[in-house]
Design an enzyme around this catalytic site. Structure first.
Site, short mmCIF file in Angstrom:
data_model
loop_
_atom_site.label_atom_id
_atom_site.label_comp_id
_atom_site.label_asym_id
_atom_site.label_seq_id
_atom_site.Cartn_x
_atom_site.Cartn_y
_atom_site.Cartn_z
N LYS A 79 0.85 -1.19 0.00
CA LYS A 79 0.00 0.00 0.00
C LYS A 79 0.89 1.24 0.00
O LYS A 79 1.92 1.26 0.68
CB LYS A 79 -0.88 -0.03 1.25
CG LYS A 79 -1.94 1.06 1.33
CD LYS A 79 -2.78 0.88 2.60
CE LYS A 79 -3.91 1.89 2.71
NZ LYS A 79 -4.73 1.67 3.93
N SER A 154 -9.69 1.56 3.05
CA SER A 154 -8.84 2.35 2.19
C SER A 154 -7.79 1.54 1.43
O SER A 154 -7.22 2.06 0.47
CB SER A 154 -8.13 3.42 3.03
OG SER A 154 -7.23 2.82 3.94
N SER A 178 -9.70 -0.76 7.30
CA SER A 178 -9.15 -0.55 5.96
C SER A 178 -8.42 -1.73 5.33
O SER A 178 -8.09 -1.68 4.15
CB SER A 178 -8.22 0.66 5.96
OG SER A 178 -8.97 1.84 5.93
#
Lengths: 532, 136
Positions: A79, A154, A178
């Site tokens: 990420k 997210s 997330s």
């Protein structure tokens, strides 16, 4: 079977036996990215050359007769809020565009130390603030199961990448769900470890008392394998907990006989989509048939969790994001006469609207006169929520619930209403507030044929029980083997959504969505930060 | 498909609408209502003040939107006032933390050149910024 379709442990075995080369493996995954990422848009940066160079070095290492390490040759996506030395790290924010970290996050160091090859950085909601990846400062990511739907967020780039075989495994970060929520919405496995188990050094801070990095994988065995590599004490993160390393793979037995599973009634209330309810109910039945003992439990303060979270997280964020001031790294607004104007313009131009909204909210609740009414109040309710779990775990070994109240929604469906978006997280925020671990595993399909995730929550540091229950369920089912079609359907169950979904979303399968990474930067914003 | 907690949200939204339609402010609770007569929990002047503290700026049209959205969120989080927390101690961290100390030893740190490499502007070994002090 193509190489990119294999799970990490299968791939590693082939590499260890020298059936396949590491460069060959990495090329297969890069090829898949080239083939599908124009439609999925999971990646912000593909580190092609670095990955190939590292793959060749790893092949040479094996050729010299050195032993294969735990994740030897496994292509992994990170990420974009974790620092990667020499590879741009943006948090999907224009304020960090161009930032090239001078150091690696601890998790990155550990993965590479175990032989993993980092293939790229994945898209996310800007600064991890969001539940759909639509808040990315660059472009939205699509759900591989239906390109007209969001992947969740997210960590939506990471979960979409794993679901679409654009990475064999990935890392995400989980502040309020997330990792788990997008894992559920994309039909993959996602774990949020106990707070303090995985170092946050090099993770760009959102809400420091809630943030945890976790693995996103194709199955539970891979999850245990990656967790084993990234977990462990790190003196560079003062909240990292000194504990003996645990062999998570050893605990993977397909047996849940006698395991006491609590079913919190507050997590099965109104508001849950019927398809999610049905899939979760069937999963509970499966676990019961396998010998688990189901027990009703109550977490009475659950209904206050989301409100608590939306005070605590923005408050911490408003403080953490004060560092983006245009001085040391990142974007700087040009031509300002003095520093205060420069900082104000830099932040106003560099941050997206959700980030600004949360900074405003956090600043407000922490400001003079309101601190006690909001922030202190929320910290007290956080205590009550934690006590609920303590009490529940006196009676059971873990808790099971849906991960999210609905399946993946359509792009644009919730962007106008921040609160509607926040509600995606109602079943996940509690684990962050209490610091307990939680895993989401695929447990079926719901509305629009989209995946449903089953959430298992456990006691502090009891990842082993979560993994065991998850593994047993996985062995008894084959939802984790289902592959997405990578196309968009126009048949939608929710009529109201189609009006707000971009036209391109429901019609295009191969063309790139219109937003582009390059629209954000003539200048060179940048900046990232380490955690202490 | 409406998640459970939206029902809790309903009354808050309706209250807000009622206040506006009457053109009169009916304070939702004393802490808040007494401060000023607003239609919203957070008025445009509050947005100005908080934006200044956060070093952010919004144009006039944005301010109205920010005030409206923050007001809704704040009304929602005031749900916590239903709970009596008089005797509850606050939790700032999920895991008990004590001061974590290390030995006071000199260790290698980031090279100054590396540390400055991402700076938008620099001079010599320093970060360069626009004027900070007012000139005479």
């Amino acid at each position: 079977m193509e190489l990119y379709e294999l799970a990490a442990y299968e791939l590693r075995e082939k590499i260890e036996r020298r059936e396949v080369g590491i460069e060959e493996t990495v090329r297969a995954v890069l090829g898949k990215i080239a083939e599908v990422d124009g439609a999925v848009r999971a990646y912000v940066t593909v580190a092609r050359e670095q990955a190939l160079a590292k793959a060749r070095a790893a092949d040479e290492r094996l050729a010299r007769g050195e032993p294969a390490r735990l994740l030897e040759g496994v292509p992994i996506a990170i990420k974009d809020n974790m620092c990667t030395r020499g590879v741009e790290t943006t948090c999907a924010s224009k304020i960090l565009k161009g930032f090239v970290p001078p150091y690696d996050a601890t998790v990155v160091e550990r993965l590479e130390g175990a032989g993993a090859i980092i293939v790229g950085k994945t898209n996310m909601d800007e600064f991890a603030m969001g539940s759909s990846t639509e808040n990315s400062g660059f472009f939205p990511t699509r759900n591989p199961w239906d390109l007209g739907h969001v992947p969740g967020g997210s960590s939506g780039g990471s979960t979409a990448a794993v679901a679409a075989d654009e990475a064999v495994a990935a890392l995400g970060s989980d502040t309020g769900g997330s990792v788990r929520q997008p894992a559920a919405l994309c039909g993959v496995v996602g774990l949020k470890p106990t707070y303090g188990l995985v170092s946050r050094y090099g993770l760009i801070a959102f809400a420091s008392s809630l943030d945890q990095i976790g693995p996103i994988t194709k199955d539970v065995r891979d999850c245990a394998m990656v967790l084993g590599v990234i977990a462990g004490h790190d003196p560079r993160d003062s909240t990292s907990v000194p504990r003996k390393p645990c062999d998570y793979l050893k605990g993977l037995v397909p047996d849940v006989r006698g395991v006491r599973i609590g079913v919190p009634k507050e997590y099965f209330g109104e508001g849950m989509a019927p398809g999610v309810m049905a899939a979760t109910g069937a999963a509970l039945k499966t676990l019961q048939d396998m010998g688990a003992i189901l027990a009703d439990v109550s977490l009475p303060h659950s209904e206050y969790a989301l409100a608590t979270y939306y005070i605590v997280a923005p408050a911490e964020a408003s403080s953490n994001l004060a560092r983006y001031d245009g001085v040391r790294y990142g974007y700087r607004a040009p031509g300002c006469p003095d520093s205060v104007t420069m900082m104000t313009k830099t932040r106003s131009e560099g941050f997206g609207s959700e980030v600004k909204r949360r900074i405003m909210l956090g600043t407000y609740t922490l400001s003079a006169g309101y601190y006690e009414a909001y922030y202190l109040k929320a910290l007290k309710v956080r205590t009550l929520i934690t006590r609920d779990f303590d009490r529940a775990f006196e009676k059971c070994d873990c808790l099971v619930s849906p991960t999210s109240p609905t399946v993946a929604f359509r792009l644009g469906e919730r962007t106008d209403d921040p609160l509607a978006m926040y509600l995606s997280d109602i079943y996940t925020v509690t684990a962050n507030l209490a610091g307990i671990p939680g895993i989401s595993i695929p447990c079926g399909f719901g509305e629009d044929g989209m995946p449903v995730g089953l959430q298992i929550l456990g006691k502090h540091y009891d990842e082993a029980t979560l993994l065991r229950v998850a593994y047993a369920f996985e062995q008894a089912t084959d939802f984790h083997r289902m592959k997405p079609a990578l196309r968009a359907t126009s048949t939608s169950g929710s009529a109201s959504a189609s009006a707000s979904a971009p036209a391109s979303a429901s019609t295009s399968t191969s063309t790139s969505p219109s937003a582009s990474a390059s629209d954000c930067c003539g200048r060179a914003p940048a900046g990232g930060e380490r955690h202490a | 498909m409406i998640p459970r907690d939206l029902s809790a949200l309903g009354p808050a939204i309706r209250t807000e609408q009622r206040r506006r339609s009457n053109g009169v402010t009916i304070p939702g609770d004393l802490t808040w209502g007494l401060r000023r007569g607003w239609d919203l929990k957070i008025a445009k002047e509050d947005v100005d003040h908080v934006a200044m503290l956060a070093r952010l700026e919004f144009d006039e049209a944005e301010k109205a939107g920010v005030a409206r959205q923050l007001s809704r969120i704040v009304e929602y989080v005031e749900k916590l006032n239903e709970l009596d927390t008089e005797d509850v101690s606050p939790t700032a961290h999920a895991v008990p933390l004590r001061n974590v100390l290390r030995n006071d030893e000199v260790r290698p740190s980031l090279d100054p050149g590396e540390a400055l490499r991402n700076a938008p502007d620099r001079e010599g070994g320093f970060f360069r910024v626009p004027r900070i002090l007012e000139s005479e």
